[in-house]
Design an enzyme around this catalytic site. Structure first.
Site, short mmCIF file in Angstrom:
data_model
loop_
_atom_site.label_atom_id
_atom_site.label_comp_id
_atom_site.label_asym_id
_atom_site.label_seq_id
_atom_site.Cartn_x
_atom_site.Cartn_y
_atom_site.Cartn_z
N LYS A 79 7.94 -1.23 11.07
CA LYS A 79 7.98 -0.05 10.21
C LYS A 79 8.66 1.08 10.97
O LYS A 79 8.40 1.28 12.16
CB LYS A 79 6.56 0.34 9.80
CG LYS A 79 6.48 1.51 8.82
CD LYS A 79 5.03 1.77 8.39
CE LYS A 79 4.93 2.92 7.41
NZ LYS A 79 3.55 3.17 6.95
N SER A 154 2.68 3.43 1.99
CA SER A 154 3.99 3.81 2.51
C SER A 154 4.72 2.68 3.22
O SER A 154 5.92 2.78 3.49
CB SER A 154 3.83 4.99 3.48
OG SER A 154 3.08 4.61 4.62
N SER A 178 -1.95 2.41 3.16
CA SER A 178 -0.52 2.11 3.25
C SER A 178 -0.16 0.73 3.80
O SER A 178 1.00 0.37 3.85
CB SER A 178 0.19 3.19 4.09
OG SER A 178 0.26 4.39 3.38
#
Length: 492
Positions: A79, A154, A178
């Site tokens: 990420k 997210s 998330s």
């Protein structure tokens, strides 16, 4: 071999160690898939092909010599919230579009020591603020199950990359759901560990008392392999807890589902926005666990209505504090031709931050301002303690707590939900972060539009092994985690 992406992590490690294929071949296979498929999914912000192949070649040398770490040569996606030395690290924001990190986050550094090969950095909601991955300076990521829908957020880029078989597993972060919500939307397994279990050093902060890194993969077994790398105390992170770490892989069968007491919060299954298909799939999965020997116990979580307002005071307040460092002076985006210092600050931040981030900074700044600090922020922290106590009381009579991961399946891209609608979509995940507990999402079926549905299991502190074990055994008895979107079946 054209089907390397269909292998589990265990099968990959076995294939690499028995020289059925090399790390270079495996890495090139994924790079080809990214080049061929990611134009439709848009899961990656940065693809590090040259570096990945160099790491793969180095891994092959170690593999050939013998005694390589278990995951040597296996590719991974990070990420884009984890700092990576010499590689752009953006947190999905314009304000960090030109930021090249001078160091590795601990999670990334541990991956390198383990021999993992970094394919690149994947998309996310800006500064991890969002539930759709549309709040990114680099554009929206699509859900591999239906490209007109969001992958969640997210950590939507992480989820989409794994669901499209553009990476075998990925790192994610979870501040209010998330990891679990995008795992639910994309039909994956995703673990949010206990706060303090995974180092936050080098992980760009959103809300420091809530953020926690974790693994995202197809199965609990795959997640266990990555947790073995990610977990552990880190002296560089003051919130990292010095506590023995399990071998999550060898513990996959350590918890018996037979006799497991699963708490069913009656408040969770009466939420107004709970989709009928989601409720049905979750209840079917609970009946399956009951068939496997678990006992379902109805419990009360009386603080449920406080989750959303409490979280959306505390998280923006911490974001307001954390994001004040992005001022256009030291690093990151700087506006052109400022007339004075005040203009530099104002325009750099208003031009560099997206709408959602600005909105949360303003809410947080208001909650922390003189005259409102006690009325809002302090009161929210007191309610946070009550939420934690609510869970601890429940764990006196049950081993794990079950809930949907999200009240709905994936939204359509551009649905333009109001902030209230969007925030209420996090109702099942927020409390876990407020209390610092571990929780996991497991895929349990599909709705009438063939979009994935997820079951969330919440554990007591430091029970990651138990959660992975329960989901692993469920996955031995079902095949939802093996289902693949059509785009994932494409060969590069």
């Amino acid at each position: 071999m054209t089907d390397l992406h269909r292998l589990s992590i265990r099968e990959m490690t076995e294939g690499l160690n028995s020289a059925q294929f090399s790390s270079r071949e495996l890495t090139q296979h994924y790079l080809n898939r990214i080049a061929h498929i990611d134009t439709q999914v848009h899961s990656y912000i940065t693809v590090t092909a040259e570096q990945a192949l160099a790491q793969a070649d180095a891994a092959d040398v170690v593999l050939k010599a013998g005694n390589a770490p278990v995951l040597t040569g296996v590719p991974i996606a990070h990420k884009d919230i984890f700092c990576t030395q010499g590689i752009k690290t953006t947190a999905g924001s314009k304000i960090l579009d030109n930021f090249i990190s001078p160091y590795d986050a601990t999670v990334v550094a541990k991956g390198k020591v383990a021999g993992l090969v970094t394919l690149g950095k994947v998309n996310m909601d800006e500064f991890a603020m969002g539930s759709t991955s549309e709040n990114s300076f680099y554009g929206a990521t699509a859900n591999p199950w239906n490209l007109s829908h969001v992958p969640g957020g997210s950590s939507g880029g992480s989820a989409a990359a794994v669901a499209a078989d553009l990476a075998p597993f990925a790192t994610g972060t979870d501040t209010g759901g998330s990891i679990r919500q995008p795992a639910s939307f994309c039909g994956l397994t995703g673990l949010k560990p206990t706060y303090g279990r995974v180092s936050r050093f080098g992980m760009i902060a959103y809300a420091s008392s809530l953020d926690q890194g974790g693994p995202m993969a197809r199965s609990a077994e795959d997640c266990a392999y990555l947790m073995n790398v990610m977990a552990g105390h880190d002296a560089k992170d003051s919130t990292s807890v010095e506590k023995d770490v399990d071998n999550y892989v060898t513990n996959l069968n350590a918890t018996s589902v037979k006799g497991l007491r699963i708490g069913i919060p009656k408040q969770y299954f009466n939420v107004a926005g709970l989709d009928a298909d989601v409720k049905a799939r979750v209840e079917e999965s609970l009946r399956k666990l009951e068939e496997m020997g678990a006992t379902l116990v109805e419990i009360d979580l009386n603080m449920t209505e406080s989750y959303v307002p409490t979280y959306y005071l505390i998280a923006p307040a911490e974001a307001s504090s954390n994001l004040q460092r992005y001022d256009g002076v030291r690093y990151g985006y700087r506006c052109e031709n400022p007339v004075d210092l005040t203009d530099l600050y104002k325009r750099s931040r208003s031009e560099g931050f997206g709408k959602e981030v600005q909105q949360r900074i303003l809410i947080g700044t208001y909650a922390l301002s003189a005259g409102y600090y006690d009325a809002y922020y302090v009161k929210a922290q007191k309610v946070r303690r009550l939420i934690q106590q609510d869970f601890l009381k429940a764990f006196e009579s049950v081993d794990v707590i079950a809930a949907p991961s999200s009240p709905t399946t994936a939204y359509k891209i551009g649905a333009n939900l109001s902030p209230t609608e969007m925030y209420l979509g996090d109702i099942y995940t927020l409390a876990v972060n407020l209390a610092g507990l571990p929780a996991i999402n497991a895929p349990v079926g599909f709705d009438h539009n063939n979009l994935p549905v997820g079951l969330q299991l919440i554990g007591n502190y430091w029970s990651e092994s138990q959660l992975l074990s329960v989901v692993h055994q469920y996955q031995q008895a079902t095949d939802w985690h093996t289902k693949r979107a059509a785009i994932a079946e494409e060969n590069a």
